[in-house]
Design a protein around this motif. Structure first.
Motif, PDB file in Angstrom:
ATOM      1  N   ILE A 233       0.842  -1.204   0.000  1.00 27.64           N
ATOM      2  CA  ILE A 233       0.000   0.000   0.000  1.00 27.64           C
ATOM      3  C   ILE A 233       0.875   1.252   0.000  1.00 27.64           C
ATOM      4  O   ILE A 233       1.805   1.374   0.816  1.00 27.64           O
ATOM      5  N   VAL A 234       0.572   2.167  -0.905  1.00 26.63           N
ATOM      6  CA  VAL A 234       1.378   3.391  -1.007  1.00 26.63           C
ATOM      7  C   VAL A 234       0.482   4.610  -0.754  1.00 26.63           C
ATOM      8  O   VAL A 234      -0.508   4.822  -1.458  1.00 26.63           O
ATOM      9  N   MET A 235       0.848   5.387   0.255  1.00 24.95           N
ATOM     10  CA  MET A 235       0.078   6.580   0.636  1.00 24.95           C
ATOM     11  C   MET A 235       0.834   7.844   0.182  1.00 24.95           C
ATOM     12  O   MET A 235       2.043   7.789  -0.079  1.00 24.95           O
ATOM     13  N   PRO A 236       0.148   8.987   0.118  1.00 21.35           N
ATOM     14  CA  PRO A 236       0.778  10.195  -0.419  1.00 21.35           C
ATOM     15  C   PRO A 236       2.039  10.645   0.319  1.00 21.35           C
ATOM     16  O   PRO A 236       2.937  11.239  -0.282  1.00 21.35           O
ATOM     17  N   SER A 237       2.133  10.367   1.617  1.00 21.55           N
ATOM     18  CA  SER A 237       3.311  10.840   2.358  1.00 21.55           C
ATOM     19  C   SER A 237       4.553   9.972   2.119  1.00 21.55           C
ATOM     20  O   SER A 237       5.636  10.281   2.609  1.00 21.55           O
ATOM     21  N   ALA A 238       4.414   8.874   1.388  1.00 22.76           N
ATOM     22  CA  ALA A 238       5.546   7.950   1.189  1.00 22.76           C
ATOM     23  C   ALA A 238       6.599   8.545   0.257  1.00 22.76           C
ATOM     24  O   ALA A 238       6.326   9.466  -0.513  1.00 22.76           O
ATOM     25  N   ASP A 239       7.791   7.993   0.327  1.00 24.24           N
ATOM     26  CA  ASP A 239       8.844   8.306  -0.655  1.00 24.24           C
ATOM     27  C   ASP A 239       8.483   7.472  -1.903  1.00 24.24           C
ATOM     28  O   ASP A 239       8.715   6.257  -1.946  1.00 24.24           O
ATOM     29  N   ILE A 240       7.883   8.134  -2.891  1.00 24.47           N
ATOM     30  CA  ILE A 240       7.300   7.402  -4.032  1.00 24.47           C
ATOM     31  C   ILE A 240       8.381   6.718  -4.879  1.00 24.47           C
ATOM     32  O   ILE A 240       8.208   5.575  -5.316  1.00 24.47           O
ATOM     33  N   ASP A 241       9.502   7.401  -5.089  1.00 24.85           N
ATOM     34  CA  ASP A 241      10.576   6.777  -5.884  1.00 24.85           C
ATOM     35  C   ASP A 241      11.032   5.476  -5.232  1.00 24.85           C
ATOM     36  O   ASP A 241      11.173   4.439  -5.888  1.00 24.85           O
ATOM     37  N   GLN A 242      11.267   5.568  -3.940  1.00 24.75           N
ATOM     38  CA  GLN A 242      11.750   4.391  -3.198  1.00 24.75           C
ATOM     39  C   GLN A 242      10.676   3.292  -3.187  1.00 24.75           C
ATOM     40  O   GLN A 242      10.971   2.115  -3.396  1.00 24.75           O
ATOM     41  N   PHE A 279       6.609   2.265 -11.475  1.00 23.30           N
ATOM     42  CA  PHE A 279       6.494   0.840 -11.158  1.00 23.30           C
ATOM     43  C   PHE A 279       6.354  -0.001 -12.435  1.00 23.30           C
ATOM     44  O   PHE A 279       7.051  -1.003 -12.620  1.00 23.30           O
ATOM     45  N   ILE A 280       5.475   0.444 -13.331  1.00 22.93           N
ATOM     46  CA  ILE A 280       5.264  -0.335 -14.564  1.00 22.93           C
ATOM     47  C   ILE A 280       6.556  -0.367 -15.384  1.00 22.93           C
ATOM     48  O   ILE A 280       6.968  -1.422 -15.883  1.00 22.93           O
ATOM     49  N   ALA A 281       7.248   0.777 -15.454  1.00 24.47           N
ATOM     50  CA  ALA A 281       8.517   0.801 -16.205  1.00 24.47           C
ATOM     51  C   ALA A 281       9.504  -0.189 -15.589  1.00 24.47           C
ATOM     52  O   ALA A 281      10.205  -0.930 -16.300  1.00 24.47           O
ATOM     53  N   SER A 386       2.820  -4.844   3.147  1.00 21.36           N
ATOM     54  CA  SER A 386       3.841  -3.796   3.214  1.00 21.36           C
ATOM     55  C   SER A 386       3.118  -2.467   3.052  1.00 21.36           C
ATOM     56  O   SER A 386       2.289  -2.322   2.140  1.00 21.36           O
ATOM     57  N   VAL A 387       3.370  -1.520   3.957  1.00 21.72           N
ATOM     58  CA  VAL A 387       2.675  -0.232   3.875  1.00 21.72           C
ATOM     59  C   VAL A 387       3.698   0.890   3.814  1.00 21.72           C
ATOM     60  O   VAL A 387       4.716   0.862   4.497  1.00 21.72           O
ATOM     61  N   TRP A 388       3.409   1.856   2.969  1.00 26.35           N
ATOM     62  CA  TRP A 388       4.351   2.954   2.740  1.00 26.35           C
ATOM     63  C   TRP A 388       3.673   4.262   3.121  1.00 26.35           C
ATOM     64  O   TRP A 388       2.778   4.756   2.430  1.00 26.35           O
ATOM     65  N   ALA A 404      -3.427  -9.588   8.449  1.00 29.56           N
ATOM     66  CA  ALA A 404      -2.273 -10.346   7.954  1.00 29.56           C
ATOM     67  C   ALA A 404      -1.390 -10.694   9.140  1.00 29.56           C
ATOM     68  O   ALA A 404      -1.412 -10.005  10.164  1.00 29.56           O
ATOM     69  N   GLY A 405      -0.604 -11.745   8.972  1.00 23.89           N
ATOM     70  CA  GLY A 405       0.308 -12.148  10.054  1.00 23.89           C
ATOM     71  C   GLY A 405       1.511 -11.241  10.174  1.00 23.89           C
ATOM     72  O   GLY A 405       2.198 -11.249  11.209  1.00 23.89           O
ATOM     73  N   MET A 406       1.791 -10.461   9.130  1.00 24.95           N
ATOM     74  CA  MET A 406       3.001  -9.632   9.156  1.00 24.95           C
ATOM     75  C   MET A 406       2.760  -8.325   8.400  1.00 24.95           C
ATOM     76  O   MET A 406       2.112  -8.342   7.348  1.00 24.95           O
ATOM     77  N   THR A 407       3.280  -7.224   8.938  1.00 24.22           N
ATOM     78  CA  THR A 407       3.205  -5.938   8.252  1.00 24.22           C
ATOM     79  C   THR A 407       4.592  -5.292   8.270  1.00 24.22           C
ATOM     80  O   THR A 407       5.178  -5.096   9.344  1.00 24.22           O
ATOM     81  N   ALA A 408       5.112  -4.989   7.101  1.00 22.71           N
ATOM     82  CA  ALA A 408       6.398  -4.282   7.004  1.00 22.71           C
ATOM     83  C   ALA A 408       6.098  -2.816   6.688  1.00 22.71           C
ATOM     84  O   ALA A 408       5.192  -2.532   5.893  1.00 22.71           O
ATOM     85  N   ILE A 409       6.821  -1.904   7.328  1.00 24.72           N
ATOM     86  CA  ILE A 409       6.557  -0.482   7.141  1.00 24.72           C
ATOM     87  C   ILE A 409       7.716   0.171   6.394  1.00 24.72           C
ATOM     88  O   ILE A 409       8.872   0.079   6.826  1.00 24.72           O
ATOM     89  N   ASN A 410       7.404   0.784   5.267  1.00 21.62           N
ATOM     90  CA  ASN A 410       8.391   1.445   4.405  1.00 21.62           C
ATOM     91  C   ASN A 410       9.542   0.521   4.031  1.00 21.62           C
ATOM     92  O   ASN A 410      10.694   0.944   3.906  1.00 21.62           O
ATOM     93  N   GLN A 411       9.259  -0.742   3.888  1.00 23.39           N
ATOM     94  CA  GLN A 411      10.225  -1.707   3.365  1.00 23.39           C
ATOM     95  C   GLN A 411       9.453  -2.919   2.858  1.00 23.39           C
ATOM     96  O   GLN A 411       8.266  -3.067   3.164  1.00 23.39           O
ATOM     97  N   MET A 412      10.116  -3.768   2.084  1.00 16.53           N
ATOM     98  CA  MET A 412       9.423  -4.978   1.643  1.00 16.53           C
ATOM     99  C   MET A 412       9.490  -6.017   2.755  1.00 16.53           C
ATOM    100  O   MET A 412      10.391  -5.975   3.601  1.00 16.53           O
TER     101      MET A 412
END
Ligand code: NAP
Length: 451
Positions: A233-242, A279-281, A386-388, A404-412
């Motif tokens: 999941i990608v939210m507006p405050s995330a580092d979009i490039d990363q 992402f598509i590129a 994974s949430v960004w 979910a059994g696991m949630t990673a924040i700003n990482q895979m």
């Protein structure tokens, strides 16, 4: 008879005989005999063995990595990393074994909890991380004082043999860990055998249902690590490039054949275009090629059957009105497919609920965090996520709200020896790794005395 076929070439690598009923019986008897002594072996001796196995794995990385690449197509680079992680897991349980098994006082009572082994444990394992999936069962099994029997996936019997050889070469006593070269129809009768104390399965939902049913009939402990279709999941405050860069890696790792691959990209409308473009590129640029070549980011899929399954799912998606970019079988004699992205998959369609075990992502646009969580939870699986976001309030809502059994924040999301790994809903139950994985197949015994 098992046949190992190299999915990069279609060539047969080797054949392996299936064990006869008498051979299986002899191995079970040996496991029972070994358990009679191993259960009382001091923890210091168990951890010393785990340490020697780690050393032995490190020494054999190259031939073992090549075997995995040849049997199921993963890149040599990733196979080496997988083996290093196996050695790390043996060391984790070696170094922490005494503390993890120490009796724990019971607050409010004169007594303590003791952790005792159960007996021979059967592991039914998949091909996608053919070493790591097995080792995260074996290391805690040995530490617990249990003994292990492995039924590995049919297509990686060379790997299965190498695991057994390596553990024996490290000095494991006879019967402590044995490979059973058997087909899946022999699993049910084994689970029903009173001498088998528990069963761990990592695999698909279908295998999970059948193993759980057999374990239920036998009233036997079962741990299930099943499939997933993890949200990213990608939210507006995330580092979009990363986020876009990591999303590609999270989707194409292991040629898209990981239970915790990010499979559904759920992106806030405000940043959807910026994320989707990058992402598509990235997905279309991912290089699939010879797994032995260090420049290949993906090898072939694990088998020609697996390729057929994924291509069938893509046809199904297109017929349902989804748009696909990339995701084509590559002109080659191997089971190669390029990275691809599906858009316009209806959230409630059958495909949105399925696991795609190949490098194909589904991309969804959402209006806000409520919709993001709703879409993330709208499937039967609940393995990883994974949430960004750089917003602490959103982070807390994701942790509490995502099923979910696991949630990673700003990482895979990735597994590690120390952290519990596993899912909820149709992704299974129970946990592997860390103290939790160790305790799954132990008798958690309360010892009580008068005050
Ligand atoms: P699979 O077809 O379910 O096979 C897994 C293992 O179960 C193999 O050893 C297989 O034997 C055996 N098996 C299959 N059907 C069985 C049955 N009815 N009764 C008893 N045993 C049976 O899965 P896969 O294709 O190898 O692996 C991919 C799946 O595993 C994906 O769904 C993936 O998400 C999941 N997975 C989950 C995790 C996790 O930790 N949650 C980790 C990795 C993979 P044969 O090979 O002889 O058929």
């Amino acid at each position: 008879m098992f046949r190992s076929i190299n999915p990069a070439t279609g060539d047969e690598i080797a054949t392996y005989p299936e064990l006869t009923a008498d051979e299986v019986e002899a191995k079970i008897a040996r496991a029972v005999e070994r358990f009679a002594t191993w259960r009382f072996t001091p923890v210091a001796d168990r951890t010393a063995l785990l340490d020697r196995i780690a050393t032995e794995f490190d020494a054999r990385i190259e031939p073992m990595a090549r075997m995995a690449s040849m049997e199921m197509g993963k890149t040599l680079v990733s196979a080496r990393a997988e083996l290093q992680k196996c050695a790390a897991a043996f060391r984790y349980y070696a170094q922490n074994g005494e503390a993890l098994l120490a009796p724990q006082p019971i607050a409010g009572a004169n007594g303590e909890v003791h952790l005792l082994p159960l007996g021979p444990i059967l592991a039914v394992m998949p091909w996608n991380f053919p070493y790591w999936q097995v080792i995260r069962f074996v290391a805690p099994t040995i530490l617990a004082g249990n003994v292990g029997l492995l039924k590995h996936a049919s297509i990686v019997q060379g790997v299965a043999g190498m695991i057994e050889e390596t553990i024996i070469a490290a000095g494991a006593p006879d019967g402590l860990f044995q490979n059973l070269a058997i087909k899946s129809d022999k699993v049910g009768p084994l689970i029903a055998d009173d001498r088998i104390a528990g069963v761990a399965l990592t695999g698909s939902e279908g295998a999970g249902r059948s193993v759980a049913e057999a374990a239920g009939k036998a009233l036997k402990k079962v741990v299930l690590e099943l499939g997933g279709s993890d949200p990213f999941i990608v939210m507006p405050s995330a580092d979009i490039d990363q986020a876009a860069k990591v999303a590609v890696i999270a989707r194409i790792q292991n040629s898209g054949q990981s239970c915790v691959c990010a499979k559904r990209m759920i992106v806030h409308a405000e940043v959807y275009d910026a994320f989707a473009g990058k992402f598509i590129a990235g997905m279309l640029a991912a290089k699939a090629g010879d797994p032995m070549d260090a420049s290949s980011e993906m090898g072939p899929l694990s088998s020609f059957e697996q390729l057929k399954t994924v291509l069938g799912q893509l046809e199904e998606a297109k017929a349902a009105g989804a748009k696909l970019v990339g995701g084509e079988a590559l002109p080659s004699k191997g089971a190669y497919i390029g990275g691809g992205v599906l858009t316009g998959v209806p959230v409630d369609s059958a495909l949105a609920h399925e696991e795609i075990f190949g490098p194909i992502a589904m991309l969804f646009k959402v209006a806000d965090i409520d919709e993001a969580i709703r879409v993330a939870n709208a499937i039967p699986f609940g393995l990883g996520s994974s949430v960004w976001t750089r917003d602490k309030g959103e982070e807390d809502r994701f942790i509490a709200g995502i099923e979910a059994g696991m949630t990673a924040i700003n990482q895979m999301l990735a597994s590690m020896p120390e952290a519990p790994f596993g899912g909820i809903k149709h992704s299974g139950h129970g946990r592997e790794l860390g103290p939790w994985g160790l305790h799954e197949f132990m008798n958690i015994k309360s010892v009580l005395r008068p005050n």
